[in-house]
Design a protein around this motif. Structure first.
Motif, PDB file in Angstrom:
ATOM      1  N   LEU A 191       3.186  -1.452  11.491  1.00 57.37           N
ATOM      2  CA  LEU A 191       1.766  -1.245  11.189  1.00 57.37           C
ATOM      3  C   LEU A 191       1.569  -0.710   9.774  1.00 57.37           C
ATOM      4  N   VAL A 192       2.443   0.210   9.368  1.00 52.10           N
ATOM      5  CA  VAL A 192       2.346   0.774   8.017  1.00 52.10           C
ATOM      6  C   VAL A 192       2.571  -0.316   6.972  1.00 52.10           C
ATOM      7  N   ASN A 193       3.572  -1.145   7.172  1.00 48.90           N
ATOM      8  CA  ASN A 193       3.848  -2.227   6.223  1.00 48.90           C
ATOM      9  C   ASN A 193       2.681  -3.201   6.124  1.00 48.90           C
ATOM     10  N   VAL A 194       2.103  -3.538   7.273  1.00 48.78           N
ATOM     11  CA  VAL A 194       0.956  -4.450   7.277  1.00 48.78           C
ATOM     12  C   VAL A 194      -0.246  -3.794   6.595  1.00 48.78           C
ATOM     13  N   ALA A 195      -0.483  -2.517   6.887  1.00 44.30           N
ATOM     14  CA  ALA A 195      -1.623  -1.798   6.311  1.00 44.30           C
ATOM     15  C   ALA A 195      -1.524  -1.719   4.789  1.00 44.30           C
ATOM     16  N   ILE A 196      -0.301  -1.669   4.274  1.00 41.16           N
ATOM     17  CA  ILE A 196      -0.110  -1.534   2.827  1.00 41.16           C
ATOM     18  C   ILE A 196      -0.052  -2.890   2.132  1.00 41.16           C
ATOM     19  N   TYR A 197       0.676  -3.834   2.723  1.00 42.17           N
ATOM     20  CA  TYR A 197       1.046  -5.037   1.982  1.00 42.17           C
ATOM     21  C   TYR A 197       0.347  -6.332   2.402  1.00 42.17           C
ATOM     22  N   ILE A 232       8.738   6.754   5.462  1.00 46.12           N
ATOM     23  CA  ILE A 232       8.824   5.306   5.221  1.00 46.12           C
ATOM     24  C   ILE A 232       7.765   4.779   4.270  1.00 46.12           C
ATOM     25  N   ALA A 233       6.682   5.533   4.051  1.00 46.73           N
ATOM     26  CA  ALA A 233       5.553   5.004   3.269  1.00 46.73           C
ATOM     27  C   ALA A 233       5.644   5.459   1.819  1.00 46.73           C
ATOM     28  N   ASN A 234       6.081   4.579   0.970  1.00 40.42           N
ATOM     29  CA  ASN A 234       6.123   4.880  -0.457  1.00 40.42           C
ATOM     30  C   ASN A 234       4.799   4.431  -1.082  1.00 40.42           C
ATOM     31  N   HIS A 235       3.729   5.024  -0.564  1.00 40.10           N
ATOM     32  CA  HIS A 235       2.392   4.589  -0.963  1.00 40.10           C
ATOM     33  C   HIS A 235       1.444   5.777  -0.843  1.00 40.10           C
ATOM     34  N   SER A 236       0.828   6.140  -1.964  1.00 38.83           N
ATOM     35  CA  SER A 236      -0.013   7.341  -2.010  1.00 38.83           C
ATOM     36  C   SER A 236      -1.147   7.305  -0.992  1.00 38.83           C
ATOM     37  N   GLY A 237      -1.815   6.156  -0.886  1.00 45.31           N
ATOM     38  CA  GLY A 237      -2.930   6.054   0.047  1.00 45.31           C
ATOM     39  C   GLY A 237      -2.499   6.237   1.483  1.00 45.31           C
TER      40      GLY A 237
END
Length: 578
Positions: A358-364, A400-405
């Protein structure tokens, strides 16, 4: 002379010359009857190759003549031999018109061979699957109302057209099973139907909100109804999801016993993708399912945790179709779980894998609506658990989330949970002491200290500062132990943040001056801007100016939040001294 005529060449020539009546009369001519029968194998491919996608429109008489000739072949030829040639022609069909014209004679031959059918039905269904696999996967980048245009995509139209031809082909054999039960035949047909719910139909939009009356949905409804009628308990396929998740290599023959495996153990048919398509149809709520096909004896936990394995498989895709189905199925499954799930359940890795997907989909993901839905489901998933389970999942997002948002969103989830926990007489221990200290260090993390890219980390920093201020103001009694973290927050976080802000502001203000400098426009001096690790070259001056102003505004906002947080800490320290 007539006896020397090559029947194959003659029929081909007559068809090309549009002498259809003569071509149709040839098989019934006594002089050519035997030759016709002996050459049926060659005739099949010759006749089928006369048919193209536009033949039925441009030359309907030719199409009709080819249909009648194939029917005559079925009547006059040896069924066993003819069947093999038709099966081969399905696999090598050059277009959908050829595929379509083969199905009726193929069905007729199978019905004639009922007593000696053997594995012929399985071969026929396999050849149909082979043809379907040749259809290119639909690709489209449309959202919201634009999705209504997807029906114009050639590949989607091909999939829908081919799928609509299949139920009339297999229906007679299901009818036979109602009269004479045969487990092997039943599983052969059912495995084929399950495979149809995988590729390529899984790439097509089946959402009732956008495609309620679509032919694809109607065909899927027919397929699932037939699966449910064949297998009264559709949940038995959960077992095969477990088997597929083990990635156990299954050979065509069981080497230990020498016995052939059942159709359900054929991974060409029953694989994670086709099973994901099946349970999307069963559980998403997008289709009506027979009540008696879903027994109530299975535990909700087993159904959810097993089906989530299929969701995780679909989340690995990038296309709209599989992702939308994954999210619809995920939402339906999470809604089946009780509102408070114990953290012990997280010993099952499926939940961490789901969160990662879900995190990967939400980001990418390329699709806005898909990203928003994934973000919402992250919240639904995390909040299904008790506080300890929530904290474990939120910590995993930090890892796992290398994403600020996304990290900022995880901080918000943590803040909402601790706010909810404050309503209880005693604050849950997972929000206190060392556990809180661990989370504070994760929340206040600057990967490169004062040298960190504050533009890239802006969302995370702003959310972190707001959270810390909230907790200090909320927890006046220091139940969480937040005051024990003041030293770390001030010396390791805020001090680095102030230094970083001064460096960043000076850098961006200098870049802005370079752009505003009169000599810039006169001499064409290039100003390079680095944002989020990416150098922005070859963009208009006005855009560069906007980027710089936006960054400076973010710095000013962070600067104000730092000042307010420092003030809260100082007031809190004073109240302790009093």
């Amino acid at each position: 002379m007539e006896n020397n005529i090559d029947v194959v060449d003659e029929i081909s020539s007559l068809l090309d010359s549009e002498k259809y009546k003569e071509a149709l009369s040839l098989p019934n001519n006594v002089k050519f009857a035997q030759s016709f029968k002996e050459n049926c194998w060659d005739l099949i491919s010759i006749i089928i190759n006369k048919v193209h996608d536009d033949t039925i429109i441009l030359k309907p008489s030719l199409h009709g003549a080819c249909e009648q000739l194939l029917n005559l072949i079925v009547e006059k030829a040896t069924p066993e031999e003819t069947l093999l040639e038709f099966i081969e022609q399905v696999e090598v069909a050059k277009n959908d018109a050829q595929f379509s014209i083969i199905l009726t004679p193929l069905q007729q031959l199978l019905e004639r061979l009922k007593a000696k059918r053997g594995r012929s039905l399985e071969w026929c269904l396999n050849s149909i699957s082979t043809y379907i696999e040749t259809i290119p996967t639909p690709e489209y980048f449309l959202e919201q109302k634009e999705r209504l245009l997807m029906d114009c995509d050639n590949n989607i139209r091909r999939v829908v057209k081919v799928y609509s031809l299949i139920p009339p082909f297999y229906k007679p054999f299901i009818a036979e099973l109602k009269r004479e039960d045969n487990v092997k035949v039943k599983q052969t047909i059912c495995a084929f139907l399950v495979s149809l719910l995988g590729k390529p139909i899984i790439y097509i939009d089946l959402d009732p909100d956008s495609n309620a009356q679509s032919e694809a949905r109607q065909t899927c409804s027919t397929i699932i109804d037939d699966i449910c009628s064949l297998e009264k308990n559709v949940l038995k396929f959960l077992f095969y999801i477990e088997e597929c998740s083990k990635e156990k290599k299954i050979s065509r023959l069981n080497e230990d016993s020498g016995e052939e495996l059942s159709a359900y153990e054929n991974k060409d048919k029953i694989n994670m993708t086709s099973l994901a398509g099946l349970f999307y149809v069963v559980f998403s709520g997008h289709f009506n399912i027979m009540d008696n096909a879903i027994p109530q004896v299975y535990s909700i936990e087993y159904i959810v945790h097993t089906s989530l394995l299929a969701v995780n498989n679909l989340l690995c895709n990038t296309e709209y179709g599989p992702l939308s189905k994954a999210l619809s199925l995920c939402k339906a499954l999470l809604n089946r779980l009780p509102n408070i799930v114990t953290y012990d359940v997280l010993s099952i890795p499926v939940h961490f894998n789901l969160l990662k997907g879900l995190v990967n989909v939400a980001i990418y993901s390329n699709y806005v609506v898909i990203r928003k839905t994934a973000v919402n489901l992250i919240s639904v998933h995390v909040n299904k658990f008790q506080y300890k389970g929530r904290c474990l999942l939120i910590k995993y997002i930090f890892e796992i989330a290398n994403h600020s948002g996304m990290i900022g969103y995880a901080i918000t989830l943590y803040k909402n949970s601790i706010n909810e926990a404050f309503k209880n007489p005693v604050l849950d221990e997972c929000f206190t002491g060392d556990q809180l200290m661990y989370m504070v260090r994760k929340i206040c993390h600057l990967p490169h200290g004062a040298q960190s890219d504050l533009v890239e980390l802006a969302d995370q920093i702003i959310t972190a500062l707001n959270f810390l201020r909230y907790l200090i103001l909320k927890d006046t009694l220091n139940q969480s132990g937040i005051k024990n973290n003041f030293s770390y927050i001030e010396s390791d976080y805020l001090e680095n943040l102030r230094t970083g802000l001064n460096l960043s502001k000076a850098h961006y203000e200098q870049k802005l001056k370079e752009i505003e400098n009169k000599n810039y426009t006169q001499q064409g001096v290039d100003v390079s801007i680095n944002v989020g690790g990416n150098t922005l070259d070859n963009i208009p001056i006005e855009n560069k100016r906007e980027i710089l102003h936006s960054a400076l505004n973010a710095f000013h906002l962070i600067e104000g939040l730092v000042a307010r947080l420092s003030e809260c800490i100082n007031i809190s320290k004073t109240s302790v001294n009093v």
